[in-house]
Design an enzyme around this catalytic site. Structure first.
Site, PDB file in Angstrom:
ATOM      1  N   CYS A  98       0.831  -1.206   0.000  1.00 50.30           N
ATOM      2  CA  CYS A  98       0.000   0.000   0.000  1.00 50.30           C
ATOM      3  C   CYS A  98       0.868   1.260   0.000  1.00 50.30           C
ATOM      4  O   CYS A  98       0.463   2.297  -0.556  1.00 50.30           O
ATOM      5  CB  CYS A  98      -0.952  -0.008   1.190  1.00 50.30           C
ATOM      6  N   HIS A 353      -1.513   0.711   7.699  1.00 49.98           N
ATOM      7  CA  HIS A 353      -1.980   0.834   6.313  1.00 49.98           C
ATOM      8  C   HIS A 353      -1.734   2.262   5.837  1.00 49.98           C
ATOM      9  O   HIS A 353      -1.901   3.227   6.592  1.00 49.98           O
ATOM     10  CB  HIS A 353      -3.473   0.497   6.235  1.00 49.98           C
TER      11      HIS A 353
END
Length: 1044
Positions: A98, A353
Site C-alpha cells: 500500500c 496501512h
C-alpha cells in the site's frame, strides 16, 4: 417428534418379548421404522434423523418460495469492475504494497513528471509491428521508466476500476509480503529515477526530477570572533522535520532552520583566526523546488525498547504555506498550495496501512486513494476527520485541536506535498503517446472480453438455477412415499441435491449396506424413505445405486440384533450365575480351562462384543454421495482390532495351543463354560484333559538349558577376568606401568557389552568376539595418536567444543594387561590385534622412551578426520554460544570463571605439544609405508562412535552470561542485534572479543570469525550516547530497492 434415542428404543421394544426365531415381517418393518408418521412443514422445526419419513428441513426451504435470480450464481456483476466516469484508477495491494500505491498516485498526478516520462524513448518498437501491437505475446517493459510509462498510461486511460502494479514492484525487487519504510522508499526511488533519467538526451526529460523536486540549502557557520562565514551547500529532495514537542508545521520548519551554538568542546576551528572559536551554525534555504516534500518524522527509535515507534502527536498545517520568511533571497514567489497528504493508519511503526489524499491539479477536486478504492471528497475540500477516527486509541490520547478555515491537523500524516502557486492554469493536455495508447487499448479489449465472458457465465448459472428450481418444486411434492411402493435414499445425498452450491453426484448407497448387501438397520437414521416415482426420476437423471427397495430390508440383521438385545438384557443375571458357579468347588478334574484375565473382564468383553456383533456396524462408516470410505484406514483398524486379545485367547501359546503356564489359567465347570459360550461362541475351547503345547515344552527345556549354560559361561569369564569386570588395577598410558613393556587395546564398547552379559547372563546374549576393526581406518591403520589415548588428554577434550568421539580416544578404548590379553584370546574371537610397545632409545640416556603402536598410525586418514572436524565446526546451524558481559571494566579471572579461559577453537595439534619429559611423539617415528594412500570416508568408524555413550560436555553458565542460538552463516551485525535484545546494549555501544581477539567486522560471518558452538564471547559496553539518528541507521530495514 420424539428424540432419536427414543425412536431407537421404540423401534426395538418388541425384541424384549419376541425370540429370534419368531421374528416376522411386521417386526422387520417396525425395526426399519417404515410406518412412523411423516413430519409436517411449519410444525417440525428441523429434520428428524431418527424418522426416515421426515422430509422437512433438508434444504427445501430455499426452493419452495420465490427466488431472486442473483441467488443462482456467485459471480459478481463484471460492470462493478469497470472504471466510474470522471474518476481515477486504483492499484491492487499485492500483500503489503500500500505504501508503493500511495506514492504512485501522488507521482501520477504530478502532470510535469508524467509528461516527461511519456517523452522517454521506449524499447517497445521491437514489440510493435508496422500496423500496431503484436497479438501473439504480451508487452513486458524492460526498464524502470518503461514500467512507469505503461503504469501511468493505464492509470490515465484504462477502463478497469483498478490495475495490477506487480510488474513495477517486481522490477524494483520489493518483497510484497513485508511492509517497508515508506519515507525511505520515497528517497531511494527518487534517487533511482533521477539517475535513470539523467542518461536521457532530451533536457526536458533529463532534468525533470531536479526541476520538480530538487531544492538547495547551505550549512552556514559564523565565527563569533572575526565574523567569518563558512558555507557548505547541498541539494535536497525533501525536508525532514522533527515533530517532537511541536503542534504546528511552521514550528517544525523553524526548528529545522534554527541557529545552533558551537561552544566548549564543540567549538569551531576558524581558518581566519587559526584557532578554535565559539561560533553559530544554521541552515539557510537558498532555493525551493516546484514540488516541496515535507517529511514529518513520525517514526523514531525508542532506546528503551530497542525498536522504532510511531509518534501519534497532532500536527497542524495550512492549505497555503508561505515559505518566503524562511528563504535567504527574498522577493521571489514562495507561496505554496497543499497538493497531497500521505497518511499512515495504525499505532505501530512496523504495521498499519498507507493511504493518500491527493488534489487533482486539473479540477481542484480532492480524492482519497486507498489501493483499489478511490473516493471523491465533497465540495473540493480536504477531509481528514474520518482518517483520524480510525486510529487505535492510546492510553495518553490527546484531544484533537480545533482547526480554522483552510487549516488541518493530523496525528497520522507522515508526508505533506506542497505545489508552488502559479497564476497560469495547469497544462491539461498530457496526451498518452500512440504506442502506449495501443497497449492500453489492447488491455481494454481484454477487459471487455472478460466482462462479456462473466456476463455469459452469470446467464448460464441463472438458467441452470431456474431449471433446478422447477425440478425441486415438482419432485419435492412427490417425494413422500405413503403406502405406495418406496425406496431408501441417504439424507446426505438429498441435502446435496438441494444444495445449489455443489453439483449433484450419482447416488451411492454402498456405505449403508450390511454384510448381506442389504440396508443395515443401524443406518436407517441417515436414510430417507421416498416414493418409487421420485426414485425413478433420481436414478434416471443422476444414476448410481444399488437401489434399496422393500426387498432391501435385511431379516438376518434384524434377527441377529434381536438376539444381541436379549443377551444384553440377560447379561447381569448371567454374570451373577457365573460368579456363583466359580465360587463353588468342583468335584474332580472335569471341566474347561479359562484364562484368569478373561474371567476377570468377561462381562466387559461381552458388552463390547454385543455392541459390535450386530452386522459389523463399523464396516460402512464412510461418506455417501459418491465418496467411498478409506479402505486403507479400515484395514489398519481391523488389524488393530485383531491384535487385541478376545475371550480365552490369553491362554493361547504362539502355536495356537494351550499354554504351559498353569498360573495364567483356571479350571471351570461345564455349566459355567456353557453359559460363557453363549456370549463367546468363537472362543477357543480347552477341556481339562487337553495336553499343553508340546513345542512350548521343548522350547522351555531348551531355554532352561541355555540359561544354565550362560550362567556357567559368565561365571567362568568373571573368574578369568576379575579386574576387567570390576574396573580395578587398570593400566594408564600417562603413567606407564614399570613391570611391562606391552599393553593391548580393545574397544570400550566390547568391554561394556561383556560386563552387561556377566552381570545378567539370563537377560543378555553372550559376547563371542572382540571387534577391534571399529578402531581402525579402512586401510587397517590406527586412528589415534598416543596423546589422544591418555586420560589427561581426554579431560582437555571434554572442556573443548570438539566432538569427543572424533578428537579423543581415551573414552573409546580399554587398555588390557598382557596376562588378560592371553585369557581374552582363549575366550573370544579377536579380529585385529592392537598393542602399544614401550622401547628404550639411546645408550647414554636409557630413560628416554618411545611408544610404538601396532598397527601403525594412518596419518592420511587422521588428517582427513581432523579436516572434516574443522569443516563441521564452520558449518553449524542453530548452535548455542554464550555472551559474558564484563562489568566495570573488570577482567574475568581464571579462578572465578575457568570455563571462560578455555579456547574453544584450540586444535588437537596444539594440545599434543605438551609431552612428558623424556618422551617422544610416536607420530614422528612411524612411516607412511612409502606411497601416499588414497583418502576414503570413515563411515564405519563414525557409525561405531555413535554407539558410545559420551559424557555431557554442556557449558556451565556463570553470572552475567546468557546463551544465544546462532548459525555459522549469520553476520556479526545480526549477532549484535541479538545481544542488544538480550542485554539492552545498542550495537554501536558493544565491544566484542573472543579469546583476546576483537570482533569488529560487522559484515563477516560468525564462522569466518572463529565463533564455534559453545564459544564464550566477552561483551564490554560503552557508555550510552544520545545519538538517536545513529541508532536508527543500525536498525534501518533494507527495502530491497534494486540494491539501494
Amino acid at each position: 417428534m420424539a428424540p432419536r434415542l427414543q425412536l431407537e428404543k421404540a423401534a426395538w421394544r418388541w425384541a424384549e418379548t419376541v425370540r429370534p426365531e419368531e421374528v416376522s415381517q411386521e417386526h422387520i418393518e417396525t425395526a426399519y421404522r417404515i410406518w412412523l408418521e411423516p413430519c409436517i412443514r411449519g410444525v417440525c422445526r428441523r429434520n428428524c434423523k431418527g424418522n426416515p419419513n421426515c422430509l422437512v428441513g433438508i434444504g427445501e426451504h430455499i426452493w419452495l418460495g420465490e427466488i431472486d435470480e442473483n441467488s443462482f450464481h456467485n459471480i459478481d456483476d463484471p460492470n462493478c469492475e469497470r472504471r466510474k466516469k470522471n474518476s481515477f484508477v486504483g492499484l491492487t495491494n499485492l500483500g503489503a504494497t500500500c505504501y508503493v500505491n500511495t506514492f504512485l498516485q501522488v507521482w501520477f498526478l504530478n502532470l510535469e513528471l508524467r509528461q516527461a516520462l511519456y517523452l522517454c524513448p521506449s524499447t517497445c518498437s521491437d514489440y510493435m509491428r508496422g500496423d500496431g501491437v503484436q497479438e501473439e505475446k504480451d508487452y513486458e517493459p524492460q526498464t524502470i521508466c518503461e514500467h512507469l510509462q505503461y503504469l501511468f498510461a493505464l492509470l490515465q486511460n484504462s477502463n478497469r476500476r483498478y490495475i495490477d502494479p506487480s510488474g513495477f514492484v517486481k522490477a524494483l525487487g520489493l518483497d510484497t509480503g513485508q511492509q517497508q519504510d515508506a519515507q525511505e522508499f520515497s528517497k531511494l526511488f527518487m534517487s533511482l529515477l533521477e539517475d535513470t533519467l539523467s542518461k536521457q538526451k532530451n533536457p526536458d526529460v533529463q532534468n525533470i526530477v531536479q526541476q520538480q523536486f530538487c531544492g538547495e540549502y547551505a550549512y552556514v557557520t559564523v565565527c563569533n570572533q572575526c565574523g567569518r562565514e563558512s558555507k557548505l551547500s547541498s541539494k535536497f529532495y525533501e525536508l525532514e522535520l522533527n515533530i517532537q514537542g511541536h503542534k504546528q508545521l511552521t514550528d517544525c520548519i523553524s526548528e529545522f532552520l534554527k541557529e545552533e551554538k558551537l561552544e566548549g568542546d564543540n567549538r569551531y576551528f576558524c581558518e581566519n583566526c587559526q584557532s578554535k572559536q565559539n561560533a553559530t551554525r544554521k541552515i539557510r534555504l537558498l532555493s525551493l523546488p516546484c514540488t516541496l516534500n515535507l517529511q514529518l518524522m513520525r517514526f523514531v527509535f525508542d532506546r528503551q525498547t530497542g525498536h522504532k515507534k510511531k509518534l501519534n502527536a497532532y500536527i497542524g498545517f495550512s492549505e497555503i504555506l508561505d515559505m518566503e520568511p524562511y528563504v535567504e533571497h527574498k522577493g521571489g514567489s514562495y507561496v505554496y498550495e497543499l497538493s497531497a497528504v500521505l497518511i499512515h493508519r495504525g499505532v505501530s511503526a512496523y504495521s498499519g496501512h498507507y493511504i493518500a489524499h491527493v488534489k487533482d491539479p486539473q479540477s481542484g477536486e480532492w480524492y482519497k486513494f486507498n489501493d483499489e478504492d478511490i473516493e471523491k471528497m465533497e465540495g473540493k475540500k480536504l477531509q481528514l476527520g474520518i482518517e483520524e477516527d480510525l486510529a487505535e486509541p492510546s492510553k495518553s490520547q490527546t484531544r484533537r485541536p480545533k482547526c480554522g478555515k483552510g487549516t488541518h491537523c493530523s496525528r497520522n500524516a507522515y508526508m505533506l506535498v506542497y505545489r508552488l502557486q502559479s497564476q497560469e492554469k495547469p497544462n491539461t493536455t498530457v496526451e498518452v503517446p500512440a504506442f502506449l495508447q495501443e497497449l492500453v487499448d489492447r488491455d481494454n479489449s481484454k477487459f471487455e472480453e472478460w466482462c462479456v465472458e462473466m456476463a455469459e457465465m452469470r446467464k448460464q448459472s441463472v438458467d441452470k438455477g431456474k431449471a433446478k428450481h422447477e425440478e425441486v418444486k415438482e419432485l419435492y411434492q412427490r417425494l413422500p412415499a405413503g403406502a405406495e411402493p418406496y425406496e431408501f435414499v441417504s439424507l446426505e445425498w438429498l441435502q446435496k441435491w438441494l444444495d445449489e452450491s455443489t453439483p449433484t453426484k450419482p447416488i451411492d448407497n454402498h456405505a449403508c449396506l450390511c454384510s448381506h448387501d442389504k440396508l443395515h438397520p443401524d443406518k436407517i437414521s441417515i436414510m430417507k424413505r421416498i416414493s418409487e416415482y421420485a426414485a425413478d426420476i433420481f436414478y434416471s437423471r443422476y444414476g448410481g445405486g444399488p437401489r434399496l427397495t422393500v426387498k432391501a430390508l435385511c431379516k438376518e440383521c434384524v434377527v441377529e440384533r434381536c438376539r444381541v438385545l436379549r443377551l444384553k438384557n440377560q447379561l447381569n443375571e448371567d454374570y451373577k450365575m457365573v460368579n456363583n458357579l466359580l465360587k463353588a468347588t468342583g468335584k474332580g478334574n472335569d471341566g474347561f480351562w479359562v484364562g484368569k484375565s478373561s474371567l476377570r473382564s468377561w462381562r466387559q468383553l461381552a458388552l463390547e462384543q454385543l455392541d459390535e456383533q450386530d452386522g459389523d456396524v463399523d464396516q460402512s462408516n464412510g461418506k455417501m454421495n459418491g465418496n467411498t470410505f478409506n479402505k486403507d484406514e479400515s484395514k489398519e483398524e481391523r488389524k488393530e482390532e485383531e491384535e487385541e486379545l478376545n475371550f480365552n485367547e490369553d491362554i493361547l501359546c504362539p502355536h495356537g495351543e494351550l499354554c504351559i503356564s498353569e498360573n495364567e489359567r483356571r479350571l471351570v465347570s461345564k455349566e459355567a463354560w456353557s453359559k460363557l459360550q453363549q456370549y463367546f461362541p468363537k472362543a477357543p475351547e480347552f477341556p481339562s484333559y487337553r495336553e499343553c503345547c508340546s513345542q512350548c515344552k521343548i522350547l522351555e527345556r531348551e531355554g532352561e538349558e541355555n540359561e544354565a549354560l550362560h550362567k556357567m559361561i559368565a561365571n567362568e569369564q568373571k573368574t578369568s577376568l576379575p579386574n576387567l569386570f570390576q574396573d580395578k588395577n587398570r593400566p594408564c598410558l600417562s603413567n606407564w606401568p614399570e613391570d611391562t613393556d606391552v599393553l593391548y587395546i580393545v574397544s570400550q564398547f566390547f568391554v561394556e557389552e561383556w560386563r552387561k552379559f556377566v552381570r545378567k547372563p539370563t537377560r543378555c546374549s553372550p559376547v563371542s568376539s572382540v571387534g577391534n576393526s571399529a578402531l581402525l581406518c579402512p586401510h587397517g591403520g590406527l586412528m589415534f595418536t598416543f596423546a589422544s589415548m591418555t586420560k589427561e588428554d581426554s579431560k582437555l577434550l571434554q572442556n573443548s567444543n570438539v566432538i569427543g568421539a572424533w578428537r579423543g580416544g581415551a573414552h573409546l578404548i580399554a587398555l588390557i594387561w598382557p596376562s588378560e590379553w592371553q585369557m581374552i584370546q582363549k575366550l573370544f574371537v579377536v579380529d585385529h590385534i592392537i598393542k602399544i610397545t614401550r622401547i628404550e632409545v639411546g645408550d647414554v640416556n636409557p630413560s628416554e622412551t618411545q611408544y610404538i603402536s601396532e598397527p601403525k598410525l594412518c596419518l592420511d586418514c587422521r588428517e582427513g578426520l581432523l579436516c572434516q572436524q574443522q569443516r563441521d565446526l564452520r558449518e553449524y546451524t542453530q548452535a548455542t554460544i554464550y555472551v559474558h558481559k564484563v562489568v566495570d571494566n573488570k577482567k574475568v579471572m581464571k579462578d572465578s570463571a575457568p570455563e571462560l579461559n578455555v579456547s574453544s577453537s584450540e586444535t588437537e595439534e596444539d594440545k599434543e605439544e605438551a609431552k612428558p619429559d623424556g618422551e617422544k611423539d610416536p607420530d614422528f617415528n612411524q612411516s607412511n609405508g612409502g606411497t601416499k594412500r588414497q583418502k576414503i570416508s570413515h563411515q564405519n568408524y563414525i557409525a561405531y562412535q555413535k554407539q558410545v555413550i559420551r559424557r555431557s560436555m554442556r557449558h556451565r553458565k556463570v553470572r552475567g552470561e546468557k546463551a544465544l542460538l546462532v548459525s555459522a552463516n549469520q553476520t556479526l551485525k545480526e549477532l549484535k542485534i541479538q545481544i542488544m535484545h538480550a542485554f539492552s546494549v545498542a550495537p554501536f555501544d558493544q565491544n566484542l572479543s573472543i579469546d583476546g581477539k576483537i570482533l569488529s567486522d560487522d559484515c563477516a560471518t560468525l564462522g569466518t570469525l572463529g565463533v564455534i558452538p559453545e564459544s564464550v564471547i566477552l561483551l564490554k559496553a560503552d557508555e550510552p550516547i544520545a545519538d538517536y539518528a545513529a541508532m536508527d541507521d543500525v536498525m534501518q530495514v533494507c527495502t530491497g530497492l534494486l540494491g539501494h
